[in-house]
Write a protein that holds these residues in place. Structure first.
Motif, PDB file in Angstrom:
ATOM      1  N   ALA A 264      -7.496  70.526  31.630  1.00  0.00           N
ATOM      2  CA  ALA A 264      -7.476  70.986  33.013  1.00  0.00           C
ATOM      3  C   ALA A 264      -8.887  71.202  33.535  1.00  0.00           C
ATOM      4  CB  ALA A 264      -6.668  72.283  33.124  1.00  0.00           C
ATOM      5  N   LEU A 265      -9.767  71.704  32.662  1.00  0.00           N
ATOM      6  CA  LEU A 265     -11.159  71.912  33.058  1.00  0.00           C
ATOM      7  C   LEU A 265     -11.829  70.575  33.369  1.00  0.00           C
ATOM      8  CD1 LEU A 265     -13.548  73.828  33.451  1.00  0.00           C
ATOM      9  CD2 LEU A 265     -14.019  73.617  31.000  1.00  0.00           C
ATOM     10  N   LEU A 266     -11.567  69.572  32.549  1.00  0.00           N
ATOM     11  CA  LEU A 266     -12.148  68.248  32.777  1.00  0.00           C
ATOM     12  C   LEU A 266     -11.616  67.633  34.065  1.00  0.00           C
ATOM     13  CD1 LEU A 266     -13.951  65.982  31.683  1.00  0.00           C
ATOM     14  CD2 LEU A 266     -11.975  65.142  30.393  1.00  0.00           C
ATOM     15  N   GLN A 267     -10.322  67.776  34.296  1.00  0.00           N
ATOM     16  CA  GLN A 267      -9.727  67.227  35.517  1.00  0.00           C
ATOM     17  C   GLN A 267     -10.270  67.923  36.768  1.00  0.00           C
ATOM     18  OE1 GLN A 267      -5.775  67.958  34.096  1.00  0.00           O
ATOM     19  NE2 GLN A 267      -5.297  65.781  33.899  1.00  0.00           N
ATOM     20  N   SER A 268     -10.384  69.234  36.710  1.00  0.00           N
ATOM     21  CA  SER A 268     -10.907  69.967  37.861  1.00  0.00           C
ATOM     22  C   SER A 268     -12.368  69.610  38.114  1.00  0.00           C
ATOM     23  CB  SER A 268     -10.749  71.475  37.645  1.00  0.00           C
ATOM     24  OG  SER A 268     -11.505  71.927  36.538  1.00  0.00           O
ATOM     25  N   THR A 269     -13.118  69.341  37.054  1.00  0.00           N
ATOM     26  CA  THR A 269     -14.509  68.926  37.208  1.00  0.00           C
ATOM     27  C   THR A 269     -14.604  67.577  37.905  1.00  0.00           C
ATOM     28  OG1 THR A 269     -15.200  70.153  35.231  1.00  0.00           O
ATOM     29  CG2 THR A 269     -16.654  68.384  35.986  1.00  0.00           C
ATOM     30  N   ALA A 270     -13.755  66.640  37.506  1.00  0.00           N
ATOM     31  CA  ALA A 270     -13.760  65.315  38.133  1.00  0.00           C
ATOM     32  C   ALA A 270     -13.382  65.400  39.606  1.00  0.00           C
ATOM     33  CB  ALA A 270     -12.788  64.389  37.393  1.00  0.00           C
ATOM     34  N   ILE A 271     -12.367  66.197  39.911  1.00  0.00           N
ATOM     35  CA  ILE A 271     -11.933  66.348  41.304  1.00  0.00           C
ATOM     36  C   ILE A 271     -13.016  67.024  42.125  1.00  0.00           C
ATOM     37  CG2 ILE A 271     -10.286  67.550  42.798  1.00  0.00           C
ATOM     38  CD1 ILE A 271      -8.192  67.052  40.576  1.00  0.00           C
ATOM     39  N   SER A 272     -13.663  68.026  41.545  1.00  0.00           N
ATOM     40  CA  SER A 272     -14.751  68.705  42.243  1.00  0.00           C
ATOM     41  C   SER A 272     -15.926  67.764  42.485  1.00  0.00           C
ATOM     42  CB  SER A 272     -15.211  69.914  41.440  1.00  0.00           C
ATOM     43  OG  SER A 272     -16.392  70.466  41.989  1.00  0.00           O
ATOM     44  N   ALA A 273     -16.301  66.980  41.481  1.00  0.00           N
ATOM     45  CA  ALA A 273     -17.415  66.044  41.636  1.00  0.00           C
ATOM     46  C   ALA A 273     -17.149  65.079  42.783  1.00  0.00           C
ATOM     47  CB  ALA A 273     -17.651  65.279  40.334  1.00  0.00           C
ATOM     48  N   ALA A 274     -15.921  64.597  42.871  1.00  0.00           N
ATOM     49  CA  ALA A 274     -15.569  63.679  43.948  1.00  0.00           C
ATOM     50  C   ALA A 274     -15.569  64.369  45.300  1.00  0.00           C
ATOM     51  CB  ALA A 274     -14.192  63.069  43.673  1.00  0.00           C
ATOM     52  N   THR A 275     -14.962  65.552  45.351  1.00  0.00           N
ATOM     53  CA  THR A 275     -14.865  66.287  46.614  1.00  0.00           C
ATOM     54  C   THR A 275     -16.241  66.665  47.140  1.00  0.00           C
ATOM     55  OG1 THR A 275     -12.719  67.176  45.943  1.00  0.00           O
ATOM     56  CG2 THR A 275     -13.853  68.306  47.729  1.00  0.00           C
ATOM     57  N   ASN A 276     -17.101  67.164  46.256  1.00  0.00           N
ATOM     58  CA  ASN A 276     -18.426  67.600  46.684  1.00  0.00           C
ATOM     59  C   ASN A 276     -19.389  66.440  46.880  1.00  0.00           C
ATOM     60  OD1 ASN A 276     -18.519  70.683  46.686  1.00  0.00           O
ATOM     61  ND2 ASN A 276     -17.498  70.258  44.752  1.00  0.00           N
ATOM     62  N   GLY A 277     -19.321  65.439  45.994  1.00  0.00           N
ATOM     63  CA  GLY A 277     -20.218  64.299  46.137  1.00  0.00           C
ATOM     64  C   GLY A 277     -20.007  63.559  47.439  1.00  0.00           C
ATOM     65  N   THR A 278     -18.765  63.419  47.860  1.00  0.00           N
ATOM     66  CA  THR A 278     -18.476  62.763  49.135  1.00  0.00           C
ATOM     67  C   THR A 278     -18.784  63.681  50.319  1.00  0.00           C
ATOM     68  OG1 THR A 278     -16.154  63.456  48.913  1.00  0.00           O
ATOM     69  CG2 THR A 278     -16.707  61.234  48.188  1.00  0.00           C
ATOM     70  N   ALA A 279     -18.411  64.943  50.205  1.00  0.00           N
ATOM     71  CA  ALA A 279     -18.577  65.864  51.336  1.00  0.00           C
ATOM     72  C   ALA A 279     -20.038  66.173  51.634  1.00  0.00           C
ATOM     73  CB  ALA A 279     -17.822  67.159  51.066  1.00  0.00           C
ATOM     74  N   TYR A 280     -20.855  66.371  50.589  1.00  0.00           N
ATOM     75  CA  TYR A 280     -22.225  66.821  50.814  1.00  0.00           C
ATOM     76  C   TYR A 280     -23.114  65.766  51.456  1.00  0.00           C
ATOM     77  CZ  TYR A 280     -22.174  71.510  48.936  1.00  0.00           C
ATOM     78  OH  TYR A 280     -21.950  72.845  48.775  1.00  0.00           O
ATOM     79  N   ILE A 281     -22.731  64.496  51.365  1.00  0.00           N
ATOM     80  CA  ILE A 281     -23.467  63.485  52.116  1.00  0.00           C
ATOM     81  C   ILE A 281     -23.347  63.785  53.610  1.00  0.00           C
ATOM     82  CG2 ILE A 281     -23.497  61.044  52.791  1.00  0.00           C
ATOM     83  CD1 ILE A 281     -24.773  61.511  50.099  1.00  0.00           C
ATOM     84  N   GLY A 282     -22.156  64.160  54.038  1.00  0.00           N
ATOM     85  CA  GLY A 282     -21.958  64.507  55.450  1.00  0.00           C
ATOM     86  C   GLY A 282     -22.442  65.892  55.802  1.00  0.00           C
ATOM     87  N   LEU A 283     -22.281  66.834  54.879  1.00  0.00           N
ATOM     88  CA  LEU A 283     -22.611  68.224  55.176  1.00  0.00           C
ATOM     89  C   LEU A 283     -24.114  68.503  55.164  1.00  0.00           C
ATOM     90  CD1 LEU A 283     -19.843  70.018  53.072  1.00  0.00           C
ATOM     91  CD2 LEU A 283     -19.895  69.725  55.554  1.00  0.00           C
ATOM     92  N   THR A 284     -24.866  67.799  54.332  1.00  0.00           N
ATOM     93  CA  THR A 284     -26.297  68.091  54.215  1.00  0.00           C
ATOM     94  C   THR A 284     -27.188  66.870  54.456  1.00  0.00           C
ATOM     95  OG1 THR A 284     -26.200  67.738  51.817  1.00  0.00           O
ATOM     96  CG2 THR A 284     -25.932  69.991  52.607  1.00  0.00           C
ATOM     97  N   TYR A 285     -26.878  65.739  53.822  1.00  0.00           N
ATOM     98  CA  TYR A 285     -27.783  64.608  53.928  1.00  0.00           C
ATOM     99  C   TYR A 285     -27.760  63.940  55.294  1.00  0.00           C
ATOM    100  CZ  TYR A 285     -29.764  59.987  53.617  1.00  0.00           C
ATOM    101  OH  TYR A 285     -30.500  58.864  53.882  1.00  0.00           O
TER     102      TYR A 285
ATOM    103  N   ALA B  46     -13.525  78.380  39.132  1.00  0.00           N
ATOM    104  CA  ALA B  46     -14.961  78.457  39.419  1.00  0.00           C
ATOM    105  C   ALA B  46     -15.762  77.520  38.513  1.00  0.00           C
ATOM    106  CB  ALA B  46     -15.443  79.892  39.260  1.00  0.00           C
ATOM    107  N   SER B  47     -15.414  77.459  37.233  1.00  0.00           N
ATOM    108  CA  SER B  47     -16.160  76.622  36.301  1.00  0.00           C
ATOM    109  C   SER B  47     -15.969  75.141  36.603  1.00  0.00           C
ATOM    110  CB  SER B  47     -15.728  76.921  34.859  1.00  0.00           C
ATOM    111  OG  SER B  47     -16.032  78.243  34.500  1.00  0.00           O
ATOM    112  N   GLY B  48     -14.724  74.722  36.772  1.00  0.00           N
ATOM    113  CA  GLY B  48     -14.471  73.324  37.083  1.00  0.00           C
ATOM    114  C   GLY B  48     -15.136  72.901  38.379  1.00  0.00           C
ATOM    115  N   TRP B  49     -15.028  73.755  39.372  1.00  0.00           N
ATOM    116  CA  TRP B  49     -15.636  73.458  40.670  1.00  0.00           C
ATOM    117  C   TRP B  49     -17.153  73.345  40.553  1.00  0.00           C
ATOM    118  CZ3 TRP B  49     -13.488  71.756  44.988  1.00  0.00           C
ATOM    119  CH2 TRP B  49     -14.267  71.740  46.158  1.00  0.00           C
ATOM    120  N   ASN B  50     -17.770  74.290  39.864  1.00  0.00           N
ATOM    121  CA  ASN B  50     -19.231  74.311  39.778  1.00  0.00           C
ATOM    122  C   ASN B  50     -19.784  73.192  38.899  1.00  0.00           C
ATOM    123  OD1 ASN B  50     -19.746  76.546  41.469  1.00  0.00           O
ATOM    124  ND2 ASN B  50     -19.073  77.924  39.855  1.00  0.00           N
ATOM    125  N   PHE B  51     -19.083  72.834  37.824  1.00  0.00           N
ATOM    126  CA  PHE B  51     -19.538  71.697  37.023  1.00  0.00           C
ATOM    127  C   PHE B  51     -19.554  70.429  37.888  1.00  0.00           C
ATOM    128  CE2 PHE B  51     -17.761  73.880  32.995  1.00  0.00           C
ATOM    129  CZ  PHE B  51     -18.936  74.593  32.847  1.00  0.00           C
TER     130      PHE B  51
END
Length: 437
Positions: A250-271, A379-384
């Protein structure tokens, strides 16, 4: 790889045979989560919007790109420490209650942002100024590491099954709204000051607003009802240890989902604001307002995304957002040099995808973990995931343009992040008893 869906908190276990309306406690928890996350992410994201102004003040160089990259590297340091914040505040939340942890994250962020507004510049203090900037940014990252995981957990445990996404949307509405509010404040200050005034003292104003906003949020969070009390907190109990032993998948899955959610979002939110200013040459104040509009629309649409998610299922909603990023990022970025009006529309279209991905992620992650280490797990999955693809997004995007000479190259980062998310979401077993369909 699949994983079973963990039970929700005990008070949320019993669902009526027919859907019941949301209780006052649910609405109060969602409102508190929204306001708290809004203020936290206003504070946290200001640095990204002010990076163009801050860069020469703290990292003077004959090459503006070198200064900007140094400032963005410091932006990224806040993400490195986020897992530690998630572990510490997760430990507090899982042993002593979610409410106590969420109040702690808020105080840390308020202090950090207020200090940011009174820092000396390199001209005034030399390398001490740079060091202090890094320390304050680390404090902000430590706080943010415990915020969204706690807010998502708190709201999930206050909400009945059939409304998980509807109210789970309040966390991303707050976080995304915080970015929009930061862009609006940065735009207002930029519009009301000359470039010289902005560099001299104007950049401090948005950070100093953190103090009264933090007081407002503390008041809101003291009025909510605790959702989880660990009866074994006096015994030997390490939430992070149990998490790694019992639910590594579950930790690995949440990390993958977080990486995708944040990697895509932060291009729009910051870059994207950096891209429009430095690569396409649009006026700084206009870009701030374009960002405010695009990000603000996505924040406002989060509840609609939640409504849809409760009806079509979280997995389908996540797939819609990820595929949207893969298909639309290149053409939308290509249109952005066709004038401000077209750039604004393209920016908005791109940001619509984050409604689907964020609502799904914030609602889904708390459903993957057992109550006794749920805060820590989310929190851990999201932050990883944030470390892998969120905080690095603006820096990598600037570097890609520098290395390739192609203004559209940041789209490759977005597509790669979305692909990781596809693997993560498809590995999660459907479970209609936990709102995952």
């Amino acid at each position: 790889m699949t994983t079973s869906i963990a039970p929700t908190a005990s008070h949320s276990e019993s669902y009526a045979s027919s859907p019941a309306p949301a209780s006052a406690d649910t609405k109060r928890a969602a409102t508190s989560g929204f306001v708290g996350t809004l203020i936290e992410y206003y504070d946290f994201s200001l640095y990204g919007y002010m990076a163009v102004v801050i860069a020469p003040l703290f990292f003077p160089s004959g090459d503006p790109t070198v200064s900007l990259l140094a400032a963005l590297a410091v932006f990224g340091t806040a993400y490195v420490i986020r897992p530690l914040g998630g572990i510490v505040f997760g430990h507090i939340g899982d042993k002593y209650g979610r409410k106590n942890a969420l109040l702690g994250t808020l105080v840390c962020m308020g202090v950090g942002s207020t200090l940011m507004g009174v820092l000396p510049t390199f001209e005034q203090a030399g390398y001490w100024a740079t060091g202090l900037l890094v320390l304050v940014r680390l404090l902000q990252g430590f706080s943010a590491g415990g915020e969204v995981g706690g807010s998502a957990t708190f709201i999930s445990e206050s909400t009945p099954k059939h409304l998980k996404a509807t109210f789970g949307a309040f966390t991303p509405m707050g976080s995304t709204g915080g970015f929009a509010l930061a862009a609006a404040v940065a735009g207002t200050v930029s519009m009301l000051t000359t470039p010289e005034q902005m560099s001299s003292w104007g950049w401090r104003i948005p950070f100093l607003l953190a103090f009264p906003l933090t007081l407002l949020c503390i008041w809101a969070r003291t009025r909510v009802k605790e959702t989880y009390q660990n009866e074994t907190k006096k015994k030997e109990h390490s939430p992070i240890g149990e998490l790694f032993r019992k639910q590594p998948k579950a930790l690995l899955q949440s990390t993958a989902i977080s990486a995708a959610t944040n990697g895509t979002a932060y291009i729009g939110l910051t870059y994207m604001s950096i891209h429009l200013i430095t690569q396409l040459g649009y006026p700084r104040s206009s870009v701030y307002w374009i960002a405010t509009l695009a990000i603000g629309i996505s924040a406002i649409l989060m509840p609609l995304g939640g409504y849809i998610g409760d009806r079509i299922g979280l997995r389908k909603l996540m797939l819609i957002g990820l595929i949207g990023y893969i298909v639309l990022t290149v053409p939308m970025m290509a249109l952005m040099d066709q004038g401000l009006a077209i750039a604004t529309l393209a920016y908005i279209v791109l940001m619509l995808n984050t409604v689907a991905t964020q609502v799904s992620a914030y609602t889904l992650l708390p459903l993957l973990f057992e109550p006794q280490y749920r805060y820590t797990g989310v929190a851990s999955g999201w932050n990883f995931g944030v470390i892998i693809a969120g905080g690095t997004a603006p820096y990598v995007a600037v570097q890609l343009v520098q290395l390739t000479g192609n203004k559209l190259s940041p789209a490759l980062f977005v597509i790669a992040a979305a692909a990781v998310g596809l693997m993560g979401i498809l590995s999660i077993k459907r479970d209609t008893t936990r709102a995952i369909t």
